[in-house]
Design an enzyme around this catalytic site. Structure first.
Site, short mmCIF file in Angstrom:
data_model
loop_
_atom_site.label_atom_id
_atom_site.label_comp_id
_atom_site.label_asym_id
_atom_site.label_seq_id
_atom_site.Cartn_x
_atom_site.Cartn_y
_atom_site.Cartn_z
CG ASP A 490 23.73 -24.53 29.12
OD1 ASP A 490 22.56 -24.27 29.41
OD2 ASP A 490 24.43 -23.83 28.37
C1 GLC Z 1 28.64 -22.22 28.47
C2 GLC Z 1 27.34 -21.54 28.16
C3 GLC Z 1 26.76 -20.91 29.39
C4 GLC Z 1 26.71 -21.90 30.51
C5 GLC Z 1 28.04 -22.57 30.73
C6 GLC Z 1 27.99 -23.66 31.75
O1 GLC Z 1 29.60 -21.28 28.76
O2 GLC Z 1 27.50 -20.56 27.17
O3 GLC Z 1 25.48 -20.42 29.14
O4 GLC Z 1 26.30 -21.23 31.65
O5 GLC Z 1 28.50 -23.11 29.53
O6 GLC Z 1 27.28 -24.75 31.33
C1 GLC Z 2 27.35 -25.27 27.44
C2 GLC Z 2 28.30 -26.26 27.99
C3 GLC Z 2 28.47 -27.43 27.09
C4 GLC Z 2 27.15 -27.95 26.63
C5 GLC Z 2 26.31 -26.84 26.03
C6 GLC Z 2 24.97 -27.30 25.61
O1 GLC Z 2 27.97 -24.59 26.43
O2 GLC Z 2 29.56 -25.68 28.23
O3 GLC Z 2 29.22 -28.41 27.75
O4 GLC Z 2 27.32 -28.97 25.71
O5 GLC Z 2 26.17 -25.82 26.95
O6 GLC Z 2 24.26 -26.26 25.01
#
Ligand code: GLC
Ligand code: GLC
Length: 822
Positions: A490
């Site tokens: 993300d």
């Molecule tokens: C969090 C989010 C997931 C994403 C991951 C890496 O676990 O829930 O959707 O793939 O972060 O950013």
């Molecule tokens: C995922 C990631 C986090 C980020 C978020 C944004 O959960 O783990 O670091 O801030 O996505 O939606």
């Protein structure tokens, strides 16, 4: 250092001190009503949606961390204490908190009084039930005053924390001292207008008093630990009118030495049909018929015991689908109990409510929910099926998808929208896992709308086609998939150059797309594109399958030609077409996601574990060299030490945390599975143990979070606090580690026409037995394992040697014996 121990027979983790490094929680409920419950009785309850139907209040960021929950105050001749230790913090002579599967049992003892409280959300009920046994362990008579306590949330948890100008005037309750099953307090804020629901908090005896106004109960200048009413020993009979409604019953208990008394408290959610809202419309008296029925179902200790027994039977049945006996007690307890339990919780909660997620921020993630399915589908396939339809209904006609949807309305979340280009492909992963588990191809014919728009329904298979085509149609200059706003990571936002504090990296897209490409999505396409082709074949669409495979092969070639850096796979191409994840860069040289996923997808796998000319072998060797630590594998290395405007959120984190070089556990199982694909089981098992909580229990003082569930992140090697975990419970790590352990290390995985049996766990586990129930038949699989690198098992099925590693599905009701020699 440990703070408790596993009681494997009881399937409980037993916490022996209230002073754990962080609140260690459990989840109650697996259907509609849920509670978060820490070992100090902190937490809150909600009905279906943690944001919109919150029953009790909880303050995140609180001081101390975990103040707010369901408490029972004891006044023993002026000595006031709470058996959960918090909030009063009077020293206990004995403390024990047992977290079990869907229930918890806490014991606190002080000054010759023992209080044992069992908490559960019974199956089929919208209520949290507490059975409280108070025992006089001293040799003199005791006259005790007990005071229960919950603080009501005004339903919408976000509004509850922000809209004080309104909320402090709307709180309303009703009190019923002489109800049919004891005394009850009704929280009915906003019931006078549009709500059709209220909360009830009852005790199965006629209380000696009550309070419903927080300032009266606690005292305006006190903390919960200094609550006024428990100190005076008498309920004040306060009736909330606005401000802060609470529920408290005062109950006097006199006990001879050795005597016990059992009380039952119930916190329930009740909905009334519009025409049955009022018992007395003119006086606005709530109709309590349904609440009385609920309280009547838990009016005795025996009723609660029966509900707990039913819950335990339910879990025994669920967990019997997959069990292992390996001689490694840590492996067994994770695979048989805790990892599967966490899979259920993540399936139910997605990423909404934990001690790190407030329950107001995030709905159900499209990618998260599809991955959660992978670890859940064997438990309750029907619920997985329902979930798949819900998720697919939020897809758009062009194959793209809402990144999230709200569980209560099931509508896509417009605030976040779409544009995460990995999302569509996860739907194929979820559906393939479901069909392999169940054989239910009819799901592919299920009519499913786009964006929940009635009239747009097409068969589910068509949704998968759109997912597949979306990737085909959104490729960049190197023939690799365009990344959009982000892919699995993300925080890798290659089309967002943000210089404004607070701006969302996920929803801001201020650079035109069209160039930035993801090697991760490319690998994902190779893996799930092939599964799409296999599904097409099963529908008799040979030409569709062939055309899909052509695209998959093109992508495989593109990865090897344009996604390869020399010793590992590149991560991406950025907005300018510059490679990310290359040895030429001083930071972010190598990223974990494409290494694990490409090898899982079989890209560049050569002639065996020692074929060092194979890209897959080189990539995983580089992972071992550059990413692996004793606490797991970091996401990339070296972490970024300065803000990279062209990469988005990833470098906003200090080095070693989260996506910037943290051990982001979710992707570790991809490498673990990749190692098993290469036939390097010993390495795979070693990696597994580094992140798996039961193996980290001895270093609980370093890890700091629950030793029975995975955390999303463990701080990486460049972090100040390397080895410290954050974000326990709600993480894709749960599903993926269960897949890695059960399907690849132990090697028993459902395929279209049978169970594949292909153990790759290395020599440390010389023999084991897996019992797997699949499609109604039971498979007893006994493995003798040399652990030799590259060795694959020889199978004898019901006494007959078979070629290959597939055990065909047997008729429901039958038992198949499989002997495997590796
Ligand atoms: C969090 C989010 C997931 C994403 C991951 C890496 O676990 O829930 O959707 O793939 O972060 O950013
Ligand atoms: C995922 C990631 C986090 C980020 C978020 C944004 O959960 O783990 O670091 O801030 O996505 O939606």
């Amino acid at each position: 250092m440990r703070y408790g121990y596993f009681d494997d027979d009881a399937r409980e983790y037993v916490i022996t001190t209230p002073r754990t490094p962080y609140p260690w929680i459990n989840y109650l409920g697996s259907e509609r009503f849920f509670s978060l419950l820490s070992h100090q009785a902190g937490g809150y309850s909600f009905y279906r949606d943690a944001k919109l139907r919150r029953l009790t209040r909880y303050r995140y960021n609180n001081v101390p961390n975990d103040a707010g929950g369901r408490y029972l105050y004891v006044n023993d001749g002026g000595d006031v204490w709470t058996p959960s230790w918090l909030p009063v913090k009077a020293e206990l002579d004995h403390f024990e908190a047992r977290h079990g599967l869907g229930y918890s049992r806490f014991t606190g003892e002080r000054g010759g009084v023992r209080v044992e409280t069992t908490f559960l959300v019974p199956l089929g009920e919208d209520a949290e039930v507490q059975k409280v046994v108070v025992t006089n362990t001293s040799d003199e008579a005791k006259d005790l005053s007990l005071f229960s306590f919950v603080e009501f949330c005004l339903w919408n948890a976000q509004d509850d924390q922000t809209n004080y100008q309104r909320n402090l005037s709307i709180g309303e309750v009703e009190v019923e001292l002489d109800g049919p099953h004891g005394s009850a307090i009704y929280h009915r804020t906003e019931y006078r207008e549009r709500r059709d629901h209220y909360a009830v908090f009852g005790v199965n005896t006629r209380a000696d008093g009550f309070d419903t106004d927080r300032d009266t109960f606690v005292g305006a200048f006190n903390s919960l630990g200094e609550a006024a009413v428990p100190r005076t020993g008498e309920s004040a009979g306060s009736v909330a009118s606005g401000w802060y409604p609470i529920g408290s019953h005062g109950v006097k208990v006199s006990l001879a030495p050795g005597e016990s008394r059992t009380l039952v408290w119930v916190l329930g959610y009740v909905e009334n049909p519009e025409d049955e809202k009022w018992a007395d419309d003119a006086h606005q008296v709530v109709d309590k018929t349904r609440a009385h029925a609920l309280l009547g179902r838990f009016a005795t200790a025996e009723q609660v015991d029966e509900a707990l027994a039913a819950l335990q039977r339910y879990w025994t049945e669920l967990l019997s689908t997959y069990t292992v006996r390996s001689g490694d007690e840590k492996l067994d307890r994770m695979v048989n109990v805790w990892n599967q339990y966490q899979c259920m919780v993540t399936f139910n909660m997605s990423r909404s409510a934990s001690y790190f997620e407030t329950g107001i921020g995030r709905g159900m993630g499209f990618r998260d929910s599809n991955q959660d399915l992978l670890g859940f589908v064997h438990l309750i396939p029907d619920r997985a099926r329902e979930r798949i339809i819900d998720i697919a209904s939020t897809q758009f006609p062009d194959g793209s998808a809402y990144h999230q949807y709200q569980p209560l309305t099931k509508r896509g979340n417009d605030d976040i929208g779409s544009g995460f280009n990995d999302d569509p492909l996860w739907l194929i992963a979820g559906v393939a896992a479901y069909v392999k588990e169940t054989g239910d191809l009819s799901i592919l014919d299920e009519p499913v709308p786009f964006d929940n728009e009635p009239g747009t329904e097409v068969p589910l298979f068509e949704h998968l086609t759109r997912s597949f085509e979306f990737t085909v149609e959104h490729r960049g200059p190197h023939g690799l998939p365009l990344i959009g706003r982000a892919d699995w990571n993300d925080c890798l936002n290659l089309n967002c150059f943000s210089t404004t504090p607070g701006e969302s990296f996920q929803t801001t897209e201020n650079k035109a797309g069209g160039v930035a490409e993801s090697v991760f999505i490319a690998a994902q396409f190779v893996l799930y594109g092939e599964q799409y082709a296999q599904l097409a074949e099963r529908r008799g669409l040979g030409d569709v399958a062939a055309a899909a495979r052509k695209h998959v092969e093109d992508m495989r070639t593109a990865v090897l030609e344009h996604g390869w850096d020399g010793r590992w796979f590149l991560r991406a191409y950025d907005y300018f077409g510059t490679p990310i994840g290359t040895d030429a860069d001083p930071e972010g040289k190598i990223w974990i996601e494409p290494q694990g996923f490409a090898v899982m997808a079989g890209i560049g796998v050569g002639a065996g574990p020692d074929d060092t000319s194979a890209p897959a072998v080189q990539a995983l060797d580089s992972v071992n060299e550059l990413l692996a630590t004793d606490h797991g594998m970091v996401l990339q290395y070296p972490a970024y030490t300065t803000y990279q405007v062209n990469m988005g959120e990833v470098s906003t984190y200090p080095p070693g945390y989260k996506e910037n070089g943290g051990i982001f556990c979710h992707n570790n199982p991809w490498v673990i599975i990749g190692e098993t694909v290469l036939g390097r089981g010993a390495q795979a098992f070693d990696y597994y143990k580094r992140i798996t909580p039961a193996y980290r229990e001895e270093i609980s003082d370093v890890h700091r979070l629950e030793p029975y569930v995975y955390a999303q992140m463990i701080a990486g090697k460049q972090a100040e606090r390397h080895g410290e975990a954050k974000n326990s419970w709600l993480t894709g790590t749960a599903a993926w580690t269960f897949v890695a352990a059960s399907q690849y290390l132990l090697g028993v995985r459902p395929d279209w026409d049978g169970l594949v049996v292909d153990p790759q766990i290395g020599p440390e586990v010389p023999s084991f037995t897996v019992t797997r129930v699949a499609r109604g038949a039971t498979y007893e699989i006994t493995v003798t394992n040399s652990g030799t690198p590259g060795a694959r098992g020889r199978l004898v099925v019901d006494g007959t040697p078979v070629e290959g590693n597939l055990v065909p599905y047997a008729p429901a009701g039958s038992t198949v014996r499989v002997e495997v020699t590796v």
